[in-house]
Design a protein around this motif. Structure first.
Motif, mmCIF file in Angstrom:
data_model
loop_
_atom_site.group_PDB
_atom_site.id
_atom_site.type_symbol
_atom_site.label_atom_id
_atom_site.label_comp_id
_atom_site.label_asym_id
_atom_site.label_seq_id
_atom_site.Cartn_x
_atom_site.Cartn_y
_atom_site.Cartn_z
ATOM 1 N N SER A 51 0.843 -1.197 0.000
ATOM 2 C CA SER A 51 0.000 0.000 0.000
ATOM 3 C C SER A 51 0.879 1.248 0.000
ATOM 4 C CB SER A 51 -0.888 0.001 1.245
ATOM 5 O OG SER A 51 -1.437 1.288 1.446
ATOM 6 N N VAL A 52 0.359 2.334 -0.575
ATOM 7 C CA VAL A 52 1.095 3.608 -0.544
ATOM 8 C C VAL A 52 1.275 4.095 0.895
ATOM 9 C CG1 VAL A 52 0.586 4.482 -2.852
ATOM 10 C CG2 VAL A 52 -1.104 4.779 -1.038
ATOM 11 N N ALA A 53 0.514 3.508 1.833
ATOM 12 C CA ALA A 53 0.650 3.881 3.245
ATOM 13 C C ALA A 53 2.042 3.543 3.783
ATOM 14 C CB ALA A 53 -0.421 3.174 4.078
ATOM 15 N N GLU A 54 2.798 2.686 3.057
ATOM 16 C CA GLU A 54 4.156 2.336 3.483
ATOM 17 C C GLU A 54 5.132 3.502 3.307
ATOM 18 O OE1 GLU A 54 5.141 -0.693 4.793
ATOM 19 O OE2 GLU A 54 2.992 -1.120 4.823
ATOM 20 N N LEU A 55 4.770 4.487 2.516
ATOM 21 C CA LEU A 55 5.671 5.622 2.265
ATOM 22 C C LEU A 55 5.620 6.618 3.419
ATOM 23 C CD1 LEU A 55 4.797 6.261 -1.498
ATOM 24 C CD2 LEU A 55 6.818 5.096 -0.608
ATOM 25 N N LYS A 56 6.740 7.308 3.633
ATOM 26 C CA LYS A 56 6.798 8.316 4.702
ATOM 27 C C LYS A 56 5.836 9.447 4.378
ATOM 28 C CE LYS A 56 11.642 7.583 5.746
ATOM 29 N NZ LYS A 56 12.942 7.995 5.265
ATOM 30 N N GLY A 57 5.149 9.907 5.417
ATOM 31 C CA GLY A 57 4.257 11.061 5.240
ATOM 32 C C GLY A 57 2.912 10.720 4.633
ATOM 33 N N VAL A 58 2.630 9.414 4.437
ATOM 34 C CA VAL A 58 1.341 9.032 3.853
ATOM 35 C C VAL A 58 0.470 8.378 4.928
ATOM 36 C CG1 VAL A 58 0.166 7.680 2.075
ATOM 37 C CG2 VAL A 58 2.362 8.750 1.561
ATOM 38 N N GLY A 59 -0.428 9.184 5.482
ATOM 39 C CA GLY A 59 -1.372 8.675 6.477
ATOM 40 C C GLY A 59 -2.714 8.379 5.824
ATOM 41 N N PRO A 60 -3.746 8.059 6.624
ATOM 42 C CA PRO A 60 -5.065 7.701 6.078
ATOM 43 C C PRO A 60 -5.652 8.766 5.144
ATOM 44 C CG PRO A 60 -4.967 7.212 8.421
ATOM 45 C CD PRO A 60 -3.701 7.923 8.088
ATOM 46 N N LYS A 61 -5.460 10.054 5.489
ATOM 47 C CA LYS A 61 -6.017 11.140 4.651
ATOM 48 C C LYS A 61 -5.358 11.117 3.267
ATOM 49 C CE LYS A 61 -7.789 15.412 3.791
ATOM 50 N NZ LYS A 61 -7.395 15.565 2.414
ATOM 51 N N ARG A 62 -4.018 10.996 3.249
ATOM 52 C CA ARG A 62 -3.327 11.007 1.956
ATOM 53 C C ARG A 62 -3.617 9.727 1.163
ATOM 54 N NH1 ARG A 62 1.505 14.632 1.605
ATOM 55 N NH2 ARG A 62 -0.287 15.992 1.311
ATOM 56 N N VAL A 63 -3.785 8.600 1.859
ATOM 57 C CA VAL A 63 -4.166 7.350 1.176
ATOM 58 C C VAL A 63 -5.489 7.571 0.442
ATOM 59 C CG1 VAL A 63 -5.007 4.986 1.561
ATOM 60 C CG2 VAL A 63 -2.911 5.750 2.681
ATOM 61 N N ALA A 64 -6.453 8.215 1.137
ATOM 62 C CA ALA A 64 -7.765 8.482 0.520
ATOM 63 C C ALA A 64 -7.626 9.458 -0.649
ATOM 64 C CB ALA A 64 -8.729 9.039 1.574
ATOM 65 N N ASP A 65 -6.778 10.471 -0.483
ATOM 66 C CA ASP A 65 -6.577 11.456 -1.560
ATOM 67 C C ASP A 65 -5.962 10.802 -2.796
ATOM 68 O OD1 ASP A 65 -7.594 13.432 0.036
ATOM 69 O OD2 ASP A 65 -5.654 14.273 0.626
ATOM 70 N N LEU A 66 -4.960 9.934 -2.574
ATOM 71 C CA LEU A 66 -4.320 9.246 -3.705
ATOM 72 C C LEU A 66 -5.316 8.309 -4.404
ATOM 73 C CD1 LEU A 66 -0.840 8.497 -2.117
ATOM 74 C CD2 LEU A 66 -1.210 9.873 -4.170
ATOM 75 N N ALA A 67 -6.207 7.724 -3.615
ATOM 76 C CA ALA A 67 -7.209 6.804 -4.194
ATOM 77 C C ALA A 67 -8.108 7.523 -5.192
ATOM 78 C CB ALA A 67 -8.042 6.172 -3.080
ATOM 79 N N THR A 68 -8.295 8.842 -5.022
ATOM 80 C CA THR A 68 -9.129 9.591 -5.979
ATOM 81 C C THR A 68 -8.472 9.643 -7.362
ATOM 82 O OG1 THR A 68 -8.167 11.765 -5.443
ATOM 83 C CG2 THR A 68 -10.095 11.047 -4.149
ATOM 84 N N LEU A 69 -7.166 9.377 -7.422
ATOM 85 C CA LEU A 69 -6.463 9.304 -8.714
ATOM 86 C C LEU A 69 -6.307 7.850 -9.176
ATOM 87 C CD1 LEU A 69 -3.548 11.890 -8.145
ATOM 88 C CD2 LEU A 69 -5.643 12.238 -9.457
ATOM 89 N N GLY A 70 -6.909 6.911 -8.420
ATOM 90 C CA GLY A 70 -6.772 5.493 -8.771
ATOM 91 C C GLY A 70 -5.450 4.909 -8.301
ATOM 92 N N ILE A 71 -4.827 5.561 -7.316
ATOM 93 C CA ILE A 71 -3.523 5.100 -6.814
ATOM 94 C C ILE A 71 -3.716 4.498 -5.426
ATOM 95 C CG2 ILE A 71 -1.196 5.813 -6.104
ATOM 96 C CD1 ILE A 71 -1.440 8.123 -8.157
ATOM 97 N N ASP A 72 -3.542 3.175 -5.318
ATOM 98 C CA ASP A 72 -3.666 2.488 -4.026
ATOM 99 C C ASP A 72 -2.358 1.813 -3.629
ATOM 100 O OD1 ASP A 72 -6.529 2.978 -3.685
ATOM 101 O OD2 ASP A 72 -6.775 1.620 -5.384
ATOM 102 N N THR A 73 -1.638 1.293 -4.624
ATOM 103 C CA THR A 73 -0.412 0.541 -4.331
ATOM 104 C C THR A 73 0.809 1.282 -4.879
ATOM 105 O OG1 THR A 73 -0.478 -0.661 -6.426
ATOM 106 C CG2 THR A 73 -1.703 -1.629 -4.574
ATOM 107 N N ILE A 74 1.988 0.786 -4.503
ATOM 108 C CA ILE A 74 3.239 1.351 -5.029
ATOM 109 C C ILE A 74 3.272 1.193 -6.551
ATOM 110 C CG2 ILE A 74 5.763 1.149 -5.009
ATOM 111 C CD1 ILE A 74 4.608 2.280 -2.392
ATOM 112 N N GLU A 75 2.785 0.046 -7.042
ATOM 113 C CA GLU A 75 2.759 -0.172 -8.495
ATOM 114 C C GLU A 75 1.874 0.873 -9.184
ATOM 115 O OE1 GLU A 75 2.584 -3.781 -11.630
ATOM 116 O OE2 GLU A 75 1.181 -3.965 -9.965
#
Length: 678
Positions: free
Chosen positions: A7-31
């Motif tokens: 999950s992108v949550a593994e990256l520094k500075g990526v908490g639940p809010k940023r995970v949700a924000d990235l999901a709006t671009l279709g980004i959930d995983t590192i891939e």
């Protein structure tokens, strides 16, 4: 162990809010993050201002030689100015409405700015500033598609962090033989040079690799679906050939050469032991329905039931009425199953279907409801197949024991794209109109020529013709579309009264109301039908000879062609009047194309050139996905090469046991439940 599926949550500075924000671009995983490629690049190579042209977009690098001066005026409006030494020149740099940059403007700092050059004033009106002159931190100029939740700078920072942390686990998916043959990069290098290219030629090389890889993986999935379908046990529909020939003879007219060819292709599939999965393409009025009727008769003569699913109740009812006439005097029993039946009617029809008393069932999505059970479903036909969701089509296929599937569409798609987009389907094309069909005469009039158009229409009505008038389209607002149609109806009702009756048809009416209006129009009691685009598909009235479209430049070419196809169905000369004042070159080109050709495949080719393949086919359902890098039109040659390579690879015995292909095997296993529609 690190994995691109983390999950992108593994990256520094990526908490639940940023995970949700990235999901709006279709980004959930590192891939997802690493394969979220730039849409374009700003040219960040500094230019020589002594040779730059006035008003040219430029990139300049230099040292800040004055303190910033910030002026504010009005709400959130500002002007930030400072001087900068570029080579031997000192120039003024101005930013509008980017007051936050004031803190970053420091004397002696080297920066790069992008903007428009004013040679008279020796000034750059800038829109972007890159701070660092450190080559390792140099901005590549990559521009990403973002939204209000995620900024460019945030996305770039996260992609950089993901690449630094995960570059060692990026697998190369393309087999070495293909990489060597086409001189392609390995995947790690490709991802690096797409996001952080040192120069434009590296970015281009990476994009070329990414385009081939994307098309190849897409085609590999399509071809593997096709292979799996071919291995599925289907029904050998051993129809009675003599009966089928007698039925074709009874139709009352000679089939065109294209119809005969397509009938042979379908009949071959019906007799084969695998499940048919064929797309039947034909322009408006090319005679797809009679081809479908022949396939239906063949299946029923072999003891099977057939089902035909249409996207609207109007179209389903029309098919039922037309096919009941075609099959009159045969043992084909037609049933119409729609959502507007009473519970009692529905139950009676269900019982007859389950017993096999009704062998041709026509309807809307009501055909796939849980309580509908078929006695022996052997053939499934979907009309205007792109209008159904994947799950609806799949559910209908699962109603019988692997029934043969024929999908029909009147949306012409250039053949090269059709065989590539619908790679898991066999494609049949009716590219010939029935003999004696007169081409529709199309005229483009300016909006101020409305009275001229209405005079022409009145003359046609006086000769006993009927007409459709389509109201202007308001994007993404059915309520406004209905209002538009209603206003136009009121205006024209006054214009034509009392001599001619005007009817109104729109999407907010109930099925009964729509049926009543259509019945009155087809009976000739209503001479002019004002409508929104609900009449785009399938409505058939041979006496209607005029199609008049207001603000025609608001419609796409494919939609205009579909609307035009509602007329020209009888023996009389038909006309299509386009009222439009297009403001753009593309809008003018659409009008010119409509006037110059009646050929749907020419129209589709032009539409594809103007809008791209995804828009034509309706990305989500059509068969062409929203490619991240490749353009099925501009990169068609690469798409076709990738298709051929994917088919060859799947035919190679034991290719998946080679070590070199292990990452590719894992990729396919991970995507085994995906189809190209996802």
């Amino acid at each position: 162990m690190k994995s691109l599926q983390d999950s992108v949550a593994e990256l520094k500075g990526v908490g639940p809010k940023r995970v949700a924000d990235l999901a709006t671009l279709g980004i959930d995983t590192i891939e997802d993050l690493l394969s979220y490629y730039p849409t374009r690049y700003d040219d960040v190579t500094p230019v020589d201002l002594t040779t730059a042209k006035d008003r040219q977009k430029v990139t300049v690098e230099g040292e800040i030689v004055s303190e910033p001066l910030l002026s504010r005026f009005g709400y959130r409006r500002s002007r930030l100015a400072f001087r900068m030494q570029v080579g031997q020149q000192v120039i003024m740099v101005t930013f509008f409405n980017q007051a936050y940059l004031e803190k970053k403007v420091e004397l002696g700092k080297t920066v790069t700015v992008l903007g428009k050059w004013d040679a008279q004033r020796m000034q750059v009106t800038a829109n972007k500033m890159i701070e660092s002159a450190d080559p390792d931190k140099k901005d590549s100029g990559a521009i990403y598609s973002v939204n209000k939740h995620i900024k460019q700078s945030t996305l770039k920072s996260l992609i950089k962090q993901a690449y630094d942390d995960y570059q060692n686990v990026i697998p190369t998916l393309l087999p070495k033989a293909l990489r060597d043959h086409y001189r392609l990069m390995d995947r790690r290098e490709m991802i690096k040079d797409l996001h952080f290219p040192a120069n434009s030629s590296l970015a281009q090389a990476a994009r070329r690799t990414a385009t081939y890889e994307e098309f190849f993986l897409f085609q590999l999935r399509l071809q593997s679906i096709r292979q799996a379908n071919r291995q599925k046990d289907g029904n050998k529909i051993l129809y009675r050939n003599d009966e089928l020939k007698d039925f074709i003879s009874s139709i009352g007219f000679e089939l065109t050469g294209a119809q005969k060819r397509v009938v042979n292709e379908i009949c071959r599939d019906l007799r084969a032991p695998y499940q048919m999965n064929r797309l039947l393409q034909g322009d408006v009025g090319s005679g797809k329905t009679i081809v479908a009727a022949i396939a239906i008769f063949a299946a029923i003569s072999a003891g099977y039931q057939a089902a035909l699913m249409a996207p609207t109740e109007i179209l389903a009812a029309q098919h039922a009425e037309k096919l009941a006439k075609v099959f009159d005097g045969t043992y084909v029993q037609v049933g119409l199953l729609t959502g507007s039946l009473t519970k009692k009617q529905h139950n009676q029809l269900n019982t007859a279907i389950k017993r096999g008393d009704i062998n041709l069932i026509i309807g809307t999505h009501a055909l796939i409801q849980d309580d509908v059970e078929y006695a022996n479903l052997g053939l499934v036909i979907t009309d205007e197949q792109h209008r159904f969701g994947v799950n609806q089509r799949q559910t209908l296929r699962e109603k019988g024991n692997n029934p043969d599937v024929l999908a029909m569409t009147a949306t012409p798609i250039p053949r090269t794209l059709a065989i590539t987009a619908y790679g898991e389907m066999d494609v049949s094309i009716i590219d010939e109109l029935p003999a004696g069909r007169k081409p529709i005469e199309t005229r483009w009039l300016k909006v101020n020529q409305q009275s001229e158009a209405l005079h022409f229409l009145t003359d046609q009505l006086a000769e006993g013709a009927q007409a459709y008038i389509v109201s202007p389209l308001i994007e993404e607002s059915e309520a406004l579309d209905v209002q538009n149609a209603t206003d136009l109806y009121n205006e024209l009702d006054k214009y034509f009264e009392p001599k001619y009756k005007v009817g109104l048809l729109h999407g907010r009416m109930t099925a009964d109301e729509k049926d009543a209006v259509m019945h009155e129009f087809q009976a000739g009691n209503v001479q002019v039908l004002v409508s929104t685009t609900v009449i785009e598909v399938g409505v058939d009235n041979p006496n209607a000879t005029v199609m008049m479209i207001y603000n025609a430049d608001r419609f796409g070419l494919a939609q205009l062609h579909q609307l035009r196809g509602r007329v020209g169905r009888g023996d009389r000369q038909s006309y299509c009047l386009l009222l439009a004042d297009p403001k753009t070159d593309e809008g003018k080109e659409r009008m010119t194309t409509m006037v110059s050709t009646n050929d749907g495949f020419v129209v589709a080719q032009k539409d594809m050139e103007l809008r791209g393949a995804g828009d034509i086919l309706g990305n989500k359902q059509s068969g062409v996905p929203d490619f991240k890098v490749g353009d099925p039109v501009g990169d068609l040659k690469i798409l076709q090469i990738a298709r051929s390579d994917a088919a060859s690879l799947l035919q190679t015995p034991h290719w998946d046991e080679e070590d070199d292909n292990q990452p590719l095997v894992l990729y396919l296993q991970r995507h085994q439940l995906e189809t190209h529609f996802d």
